[in-house]
Design an enzyme around this catalytic site. Sequence first.
Site, short mmCIF file in Angstrom:
data_model
loop_
_atom_site.label_atom_id
_atom_site.label_comp_id
_atom_site.label_asym_id
_atom_site.label_seq_id
_atom_site.Cartn_x
_atom_site.Cartn_y
_atom_site.Cartn_z
N ASP A 44 0.84 -1.20 0.00
CA ASP A 44 0.00 0.00 0.00
C ASP A 44 0.87 1.26 0.00
OD1 ASP A 44 -2.94 1.09 0.74
OD2 ASP A 44 -1.43 2.28 1.79
N TYR A 49 2.93 9.80 -0.61
CA TYR A 49 4.01 9.24 0.22
C TYR A 49 5.39 9.48 -0.42
CZ TYR A 49 0.21 6.52 2.42
OH TYR A 49 -0.96 6.12 3.04
N LYS A 74 -2.71 5.74 -4.29
CA LYS A 74 -3.81 6.67 -4.03
C LYS A 74 -3.54 8.01 -4.69
CE LYS A 74 -3.77 4.70 0.64
NZ LYS A 74 -2.33 4.53 0.89
N HIS A 107 -7.69 9.49 -2.11
CA HIS A 107 -7.05 9.45 -0.78
C HIS A 107 -7.89 10.14 0.31
CE1 HIS A 107 -2.72 9.19 0.98
NE2 HIS A 107 -3.59 9.02 1.94
#
Length: 286
Positions: A44, A49, A74, A107
């Site tokens: 994930d 990120y 996401k 997200h």
Amino acid sequence: MDYVTLNDGNQMPQLGFGVFQVPDFNQAEQAVSDALEVGYRLIDTAAAYGNEAAVGNAIKKSGVNREEVFVTSKLWVDHFTYEKAKQGIDDSLTKLGLDYLDLYLLHQPYGDTAGAWRALEEAQQAGKIKSIGVSNFAPDQLMNLELMSHTKPAVNQIEVSPWYQEDTVVKFNQQQAIQTEAWAPFAEGKHDIFTNETIAQIGQKYGKSNGQVILRWLLQRGIVAIPKSIHKARMAENLAVFDFNLSADDMAAMNELDKNESQFFDHHDPAAIESIFGSSLRALKE
Ligand code: NAP
């Protein structure tokens, strides 16, 4: 590994590996390599990120067949328009070095989610994404999206831990045939979760750690969980949760631990929405 079947017929591992707060390329690549080696088959990540490229590299180098790895990413809110979302999906695929994603999520539930969702639906039809879903959506926001679109989300990834059990949202997801996926299953260690006495006493009965009891409790609630660790031994520990079952009494004792409060931020607090998402969303108006 157990699998769940999503509302679109696709299969998803019930336990996965998250890589939030691992922005360093080498560290993220190493973590995902280790995770695949110890047996995780769900990774994930997210555009936000900053480690999609590292994740993609690790998958490529691992030697594990692409079809065996369930890859989630996401879309961040700075891409929540129809046009920008199309670009964001392609950017994620390019960074990951993949020609399809297993799951792609909106997200957050803010901004033009309907426009962005339409781009996800089209990408799914084009074969770029197998399953499409959302994250941090409350029941009213899910219902709004369902009424405005043609495709029901396959997954709703939300904060669920012993401290924030989200029973109402989990039940609503279930009623809607939307799979709940728990982020921060350990509440990132808050309130000494790894040494909590109640959880430890339950763990002693099964010879399991606090982390393992928490993950087992989530699995038995029908929830997919994606714990994060950069330590290989902990990755293996967190995966060793398919060889025991918590009793009904122990499940009930876990349910008693609910503090009924997000351990991070309240998604319904206008001030939090403004401070975290304000600049990204305002920029979309320019
Ligand atoms: P988490 O998984 O609840 O906790 C991670 C923390 O627990 C790390 O500090 C880790 O330390 C430690 N840890 C892990 N296993 C352990 C063990 N067995 N014993 C002791 N300590 C242990 O937090 P998270 O990373 O925030 O959440 C998991 C994933 O959910 C993320 O990585 C991300 O993929 C996803 N997520 C999604 C959202 C969203 O809005 N959709 C938000 C947050 C997170 P070490 O790394 O040092 O081992």
